[in-house]
Write an enzyme that holds these catalytic residues in place. Structure first.
Site, PDB file in Angstrom:
ATOM      1  N   ASN A  95       0.818  -1.197   0.000  1.00 56.81           N
ATOM      2  CA  ASN A  95       0.000   0.000   0.000  1.00 56.81           C
ATOM      3  C   ASN A  95       0.863   1.263   0.000  1.00 56.81           C
ATOM      4  O   ASN A  95       2.057   1.198   0.286  1.00 56.81           O
ATOM      5  CB  ASN A  95      -0.929  -0.030   1.222  1.00 56.81           C
ATOM      6  CG  ASN A  95      -2.355   0.291   0.822  1.00 56.81           C
ATOM      7  OD1 ASN A  95      -2.584   1.204   0.034  1.00 56.81           O
ATOM      8  ND2 ASN A  95      -3.303  -0.455   1.345  1.00 56.81           N
ATOM      9  N   CYS A  96       0.224   2.391  -0.272  1.00 59.08           N
ATOM     10  CA  CYS A  96       0.891   3.695  -0.345  1.00 59.08           C
ATOM     11  C   CYS A  96       1.804   3.926   0.870  1.00 59.08           C
ATOM     12  O   CYS A  96       1.344   3.687   1.981  1.00 59.08           O
ATOM     13  CB  CYS A  96      -0.148   4.803  -0.424  1.00 59.08           C
ATOM     14  SG  CYS A  96       0.507   6.455  -0.236  1.00 59.08           S
ATOM     15  N   PRO A  97       3.030   4.387   0.741  1.00 55.91           N
ATOM     16  CA  PRO A  97       3.711   4.777  -0.497  1.00 55.91           C
ATOM     17  C   PRO A  97       4.660   3.695  -1.018  1.00 55.91           C
ATOM     18  O   PRO A  97       5.511   3.977  -1.849  1.00 55.91           O
ATOM     19  CB  PRO A  97       4.521   5.986  -0.041  1.00 55.91           C
ATOM     20  CG  PRO A  97       4.972   5.601   1.333  1.00 55.91           C
ATOM     21  CD  PRO A  97       3.871   4.722   1.909  1.00 55.91           C
TER      22      PRO A  97
END
Lengths: 77, 203
Positions: free
Chosen positions: A15-17
């Site tokens: 998931n981000c980042p």
């Protein structure tokens, strides 16, 4: 359009980042003109990859989505 | 301005000169903008697991975008630079924090447990449990750990600087902290960095 990748990055489940950070790391080890293929499951990575390529001036050659997976081809500038 | 251009501009009337100047100005500005390396300065002041994310996510991402990044850790923010991270999260007094089970069947995961502050405050070890659940949620969702994001920042040459005064104030030992801290400084040293930055955030 030539989208034959020389390097592959599996960023699925991240998931981000993290997809962006791993992409940057993979690109660091590549020569200009080489293409990186990335697989991701993070819906946010679609816009993030565009923004990342625009900022870093690498070329987002292609971007595909199918069945919850996203595929990107980035040519290193 | 080259000699030939100087001669050229002498023979221009005002409209032509203005046109030439506007074009020249535009191209010079674009040139400068292209050559400019963006910079980010963050002041990290919180020492809980949830508040550890924004500075490290923004710093690591900015460095991936090719920006120059400095993070000044002060007060509780220094917890984020400890060798052994023991960050915790407290749902107490934080009504915005969803309280959901990171395991079990979907119907159980979907329940948002509205627990009164009075109960949270009264149950010993409540923060330990909440922290454990947050770690599990982070893992389930493929979100990076703070250790991972911090390492990414270090690898990408993010400048990590720490507040000298806080160390004295809280009686810390410099040995408690990671050796990658580039400098121990005060407000007077960080403000000029913040002044020159394109983006400055207080977190």
């Amino acid at each position: 359009m030539n989208t034959v990748a020389t390097q592959f990055l599996d960023a699925r489940g991240l998931n981000c980042p993290l997809p962006i950070l791993r992409t940057k790391k993979a690109l660091n080890g590549m020569a200009a003109g080489e293409t990186l293929s990335i697989l991701s499951t993070d819906p946010g990575s679609v816009k993030d990859m565009q923004a990342f390529c625009k900022q870093t001036r690498n070329e987002l050659v292609a971007s595909n989505a199918n069945a919850g997976e996203f595929e990107f081809f980035i040519r290193k500038a | 301005m080259g000699a030939s251009e100087e001669i050229m501009t002498k023979n221009l009337d005002k409209t032509q000169f203005d046109q030439w100047f506007d074009q020249r100005f535009e191209s010079k500005m674009t040139e400068r903008e292209d050559a400019h390396v963006a910079s980010l300065a963050i002041i990290a002041t919180k020492g809980t697991l949830d508040w550890a994310y924004p500075p490290f996510i923004l710093a690591s991402t900015a460095s991936a975008l090719g920006w120059d990044v400095s993070v000044f850790f002060t007060f509780y923010g220094l917890e984020l630079l400890k060798k052994n991270l023991t960050l915790e999260v407290s749902p107490l007094g934080n009504p915005g924090m969803p309280m959901k089970m990171p395991f079990g069947p979907q119907w159980l995961k979907d329940i948002n447990w509205k627990i009164p502050n009075l109960v949270m405050a009264g149950v010993p070890g409540f923060e330990k449990v909440a922290t454990g659940l947050m770690h599990q949620t982070v893992k389930n969702n493929g979100v990076a750990t703070i250790e991972e994001l911090r390492s990414a920042c270090i690898e990408a040459d993010v400048k990590l600087v720490a507040c000298q005064m806080t160390v004295e104030l809280f009686g810390y030992s410099p040995d408690d902290f990671i050796p990658e801290i580039q400098d121990w400084i005060g407000a007077a040293s960080f403000l000029p960095v913040a002044q020159k930055s394109d983006v400055c955030l207080f977190i």
